[in-house]
Design a protein around this motif. Structure first.
Motif, PDB file in Angstrom:
ATOM      1  N   ARG A 123       0.839  -1.206   0.000  1.00  0.00           N
ATOM      2  CA  ARG A 123       0.000   0.000   0.000  1.00  0.00           C
ATOM      3  C   ARG A 123       0.870   1.250   0.000  1.00  0.00           C
ATOM      4  NH1 ARG A 123      -5.036   1.768   0.635  1.00  0.00           N
ATOM      5  NH2 ARG A 123      -5.386   3.700   1.807  1.00  0.00           N
ATOM      6  N   ALA A 126       2.348   1.701  -3.377  1.00  0.00           N
ATOM      7  CA  ALA A 126       1.330   2.115  -4.334  1.00  0.00           C
ATOM      8  C   ALA A 126       1.022   3.607  -4.194  1.00  0.00           C
ATOM      9  CB  ALA A 126       0.060   1.296  -4.138  1.00  0.00           C
ATOM     10  N   VAL A 127       1.000   4.091  -2.931  1.00  0.00           N
ATOM     11  CA  VAL A 127       0.774   5.532  -2.712  1.00  0.00           C
ATOM     12  C   VAL A 127       1.918   6.349  -3.298  1.00  0.00           C
ATOM     13  CG1 VAL A 127       0.599   7.305  -0.939  1.00  0.00           C
ATOM     14  CG2 VAL A 127      -0.682   5.174  -0.695  1.00  0.00           C
ATOM     15  N   ARG A 128       3.156   5.860  -3.107  1.00  0.00           N
ATOM     16  CA  ARG A 128       4.300   6.567  -3.680  1.00  0.00           C
ATOM     17  C   ARG A 128       4.173   6.637  -5.201  1.00  0.00           C
ATOM     18  NH1 ARG A 128       8.978   7.147  -0.536  1.00  0.00           N
ATOM     19  NH2 ARG A 128       8.829   6.227   1.554  1.00  0.00           N
ATOM     20  N   ALA A 129       3.776   5.498  -5.814  1.00  0.00           N
ATOM     21  CA  ALA A 129       3.626   5.485  -7.266  1.00  0.00           C
ATOM     22  C   ALA A 129       2.510   6.424  -7.703  1.00  0.00           C
ATOM     23  CB  ALA A 129       3.345   4.061  -7.740  1.00  0.00           C
ATOM     24  N   ALA A 130       1.406   6.478  -6.909  1.00  0.00           N
ATOM     25  CA  ALA A 130       0.291   7.363  -7.265  1.00  0.00           C
ATOM     26  C   ALA A 130       0.686   8.829  -7.166  1.00  0.00           C
ATOM     27  CB  ALA A 130      -0.906   7.074  -6.356  1.00  0.00           C
ATOM     28  N   LEU A 131       1.629   9.141  -6.303  1.00  0.00           N
ATOM     29  CA  LEU A 131       2.097  10.519  -6.145  1.00  0.00           C
ATOM     30  C   LEU A 131       3.186  10.892  -7.137  1.00  0.00           C
ATOM     31  CD1 LEU A 131       2.136  10.788  -2.237  1.00  0.00           C
ATOM     32  CD2 LEU A 131       0.439  11.701  -3.822  1.00  0.00           C
ATOM     33  N   SER A 214      -0.128  -4.592  -9.178  1.00  0.00           N
ATOM     34  CA  SER A 214      -1.143  -3.674  -9.716  1.00  0.00           C
ATOM     35  C   SER A 214      -1.372  -2.515  -8.765  1.00  0.00           C
ATOM     36  CB  SER A 214      -2.457  -4.439  -9.925  1.00  0.00           C
ATOM     37  OG  SER A 214      -3.508  -3.551 -10.210  1.00  0.00           O
ATOM     38  N   LEU A 215      -1.242  -1.301  -9.285  1.00  0.00           N
ATOM     39  CA  LEU A 215      -1.410  -0.104  -8.460  1.00  0.00           C
ATOM     40  C   LEU A 215      -2.830  -0.020  -7.915  1.00  0.00           C
ATOM     41  CD1 LEU A 215      -0.508   2.646  -7.383  1.00  0.00           C
ATOM     42  CD2 LEU A 215      -1.087   3.637  -9.607  1.00  0.00           C
ATOM     43  N   ILE A 216      -3.844  -0.212  -8.777  1.00  0.00           N
ATOM     44  CA  ILE A 216      -5.236  -0.098  -8.340  1.00  0.00           C
ATOM     45  C   ILE A 216      -5.553  -1.168  -7.309  1.00  0.00           C
ATOM     46  CG2 ILE A 216      -7.639  -0.156  -9.096  1.00  0.00           C
ATOM     47  CD1 ILE A 216      -6.065   2.276 -10.059  1.00  0.00           C
ATOM     48  N   LEU A 219      -4.092  -0.272  -3.905  1.00  0.00           N
ATOM     49  CA  LEU A 219      -4.814   0.793  -3.225  1.00  0.00           C
ATOM     50  C   LEU A 219      -6.148   0.308  -2.669  1.00  0.00           C
ATOM     51  CD1 LEU A 219      -4.090   3.792  -5.633  1.00  0.00           C
ATOM     52  CD2 LEU A 219      -3.219   3.456  -3.322  1.00  0.00           C
TER      53      LEU A 219
END
Length: 616
Positions: A123, A126-131, A214-216, A219
């Motif tokens: 998680r 994934a947050v780092r990738a989303a940012l 998978s990023l989604i 999350l």
């Protein structure tokens, strides 16, 4: 010579004397006595093969001119480096292979832990990738963490190596030039490079697994960390650890069994409660008669020391020299130089066999009447008798030296002169008073602790001649122990490697199952809420660990069978493909895996179903 010059490879040597200045009695003048080693520097462009061919031609020409040389038709040529360290190259290579296996197991273990950690951090990543952090950035972060971990382990390893080297320096391991081993700049650079490689090795899988999720999905997973478990990868790593552990434990078992059998070998003499003293007369006295009288006076003086049961002397003590070898003629037997039997020749004092507790099988030992001016006599060992008088009494025969017949007066037990791993060699013993050598090793049989008499023995020698140099004093047990120091070192190191591999493999099984129990808390809670008994849950977890262990053992046994071909050369009286050893190793590794599985299994049954269901 410089302070660290040591050739021959003996650091205790302090002076060298030209061969030409030694007296005629110091060097064998018989063509059958071949004991000299020659060192030569090749001319520019010359090869060892060319030298070998040229020397073989010279030997053949000498053999044609002198019949006594006809049994000697070739010369062995090897590099000086090989002659000094060649016999330890294979054991050291095997040790290095064992170190690499331990390193691979450790890397697989840490990789499994980092995979589990990466799963728990899905998680966060994934947050780092989303940012906006790219996969390369995240991969570099994870690899950096791995490399820092590896460098920390490498630094600790270097500190442990410093301590280990001090221990090695304080012991006699029988490894040539071991005292010159240092942790210098090249070694430190190697340690740093190996740490970087290890960090990359156990960090690349977790980083690729983490950035490939998978990023989604990550999350949406919430905080449970159930997405991207990577369980199969962790299980494969555990199987690899168990397989490598089987290989290491097999090597440890084989080398330990080999060393145990080496220790149980009958040497032909008793090394217990005996003192070894090394000294040389040199050219201290003008005549050979005076030298012989001096040696006998020394032996008589030592025999008078309270606590001394017997004292004897031999030129080359077992494991410290093979004596003089050559062909021997048997009186009354028609032979040719090609058919004459080979034997080792040793000059011994009257009570040597009693001091060494070498059993007399037939006839008599040397006596006081066998003086320098008496007719010469000889004693042979059982191996000589077996080969040359299989159906006859050796004491009814004589050996011929030149034109002189020397009667065989006795037969003694065979001695492993070259060490426990060497076979018996046919041997002829001559009385030192009748066949004198200036360098002799003295054996003192004691009634109590040998070293307690060391000072008294020195004083007895100095009472005869206060200027006599004594080059070495040690127990015969220590001398024999040094002869098996390399097998002992190999067995000890592989035992340590095997213990490390087994421990790391068990930790790998434990880590995977413990993490799996944590991940499966909701599932286990549901099972127990629906009526599953604690025993069935424990069996489920243990079964998973057992499957991993059996798979690893199966692969490891195949790897061990392939590996044992390379280890056969360092084993004594043990077959590398030892089925009983493989079965025992497999049972030990499976047992360790079951123990490692039991702890997570107990933890699984302690889960409260209500708490587990609420946590989901």
């Amino acid at each position: 010579m410089p302070e660290h010059f040591a050739y021959p490879a003996d650091a205790s040597l302090a002076a060298w004397v030209p061969l030409s200045v030694l007296g005629p009695e110091s060097i064998g003048r018989v063509r059958g006595a071949r004991f000299q080693g020659v060192v030569a520097r090749l001319a520019a462009g010359a090869s060892a093969e060319q030298l070998q061919a040229e020397l073989n031609g010279i030997v053949s020409r000498i053999a044609a001119e002198f019949p006594e040389n006809r049994g000697w038709v070739s010369v062995s040529v090897s590099s000086l480096r090989t002659s000094i360290v060649g016999d330890v190259s294979r054991p050291l290579t095997l040790v290095f292979g064992g170190v690499l296996l331990v390193l691979l197991i450790a890397c697989a273990n840490v990789a499994g832990l980092l995979l589990a950690r990466a799963t728990a951090r899905q998680r966060e990543l994934a947050v780092r990738a989303a940012l906006g952090a790219g996969r390369g950035r995240i991969t570099r972060q994870l690899l950096t963490e791995s490399v820092v971990l590896a460098l920390g382990g490498g630094a600790l390893g270097v500190l442990l190596a410093l301590w280990t080297l001090r221990a090695i320096g304080a012991s006699d391991l029988g490894v040539p030039r071991a005292d010159l081993v240092r942790i210098d700049a090249p070694v430190l650079l190697f340690a740093v490079a190996l740490s970087l490689v290890a960090g990359a090795l156990f960090g690349v899988l977790p980083s690729l697994r983490a950035t490939g999720a998978s990023l989604i999905g990550a999350l949406r997973a919430g905080t449970s960390g159930s997405v991207g478990v990577g369980g199969q990868l962790r299980q494969l790593l555990v199987v690899a650890q168990v397989a490598l552990a089987v290989m290491l434990v097999t090597a440890a078992a084989l080398t330990t069994k080999s060393f145990a059998r080496l220790q149980a070998v009958d040497l032909g003499f008793n090394p217990d409660q005996a003192l070894f003293v090394e000294m040389s007369v040199g050219d201290r006295y003008e005549t050979d008669v005076a030298n012989r009288a001096y040696y006998q006076a020394v032996l008589d003086a030592i025999a008078e020391v309270p606590g001394v049961a017997a004292v004897g002397a031999i030129r080359d003590l077992p494991t410290r020299g093979m004596g003089e070898s050559g062909t021997v003629r048997i009186a009354g037997v028609t032979d040719t130089p090609e058919t004459r039997p080979l034997a080792q020749f040793h000059q011994v004092s009257r009570d040597y066999f009693r001091a060494m507790q070498i059993p007399l099988r037939r006839g008599r030992a040397f006596a006081a009447a066998d003086r320098m001016d008496a007719p010469p006599v000889a004693i042979v060992d059982e191996e000589f008798a077996r080969r040359n008088f299989p159906d006859d009494d050796p004491t009814t025969h004589a050996l011929r030296f030149g034109e002189t017949d020397v009667p065989i007066i006795g037969v003694v037990a065979s001695v492993r002169q070259g060490g426990a791993a060497e076979p018996f060699a046919p041997t002829v013993y001559l009385h030192a008073q009748q066949s004198f050598r200036r360098r002799m090793s003295i054996v003192v049989r004691t009634a109590g602790e040998p070293l307690a008499l060391a000072d008294a023995v020195r004083q007895a020698i100095w009472r005869v001649d206060e200027q006599q140099t004594i080059t070495s004093v040690a127990t015969l047990d220590d001398v024999m122990g040094r002869s098996v120091s390399r097998p002992r070192l190999l067995a000890s190191l592989f035992a340590m490697f095997g213990a490390l591999g087994l421990t790391l493999g068990a930790l790998g099984v434990y880590g995977v199952l413990a993490f799996g129990v944590t991940q499966r808390r909701p599932e286990i809670g549901v099972r127990m809420a629906l009526g599953a008994s604690p025993g069935s849950v424990r069996r489920m977890v243990v079964r998973q660990g057992l499957v991993l262990a059996v798979a690893g053992v199966a692969i490891g046994v195949l790897g061990a069978i392939a590996m044992t071909r390379s280890i056969q050369s360092v084993l004594y009286d043990v077959q590398a493909l030892d089925v009983s050893t493989l079965v025992q190793v497999a049972l030990v590794v499976v047992g360790a895996a079951l123990l490692a599985s039991w702890l997570p299994a107990r933890r699984a049954t302690s889960i409260d179903p209500a708490v587990a269901l609420r946590s989901d």
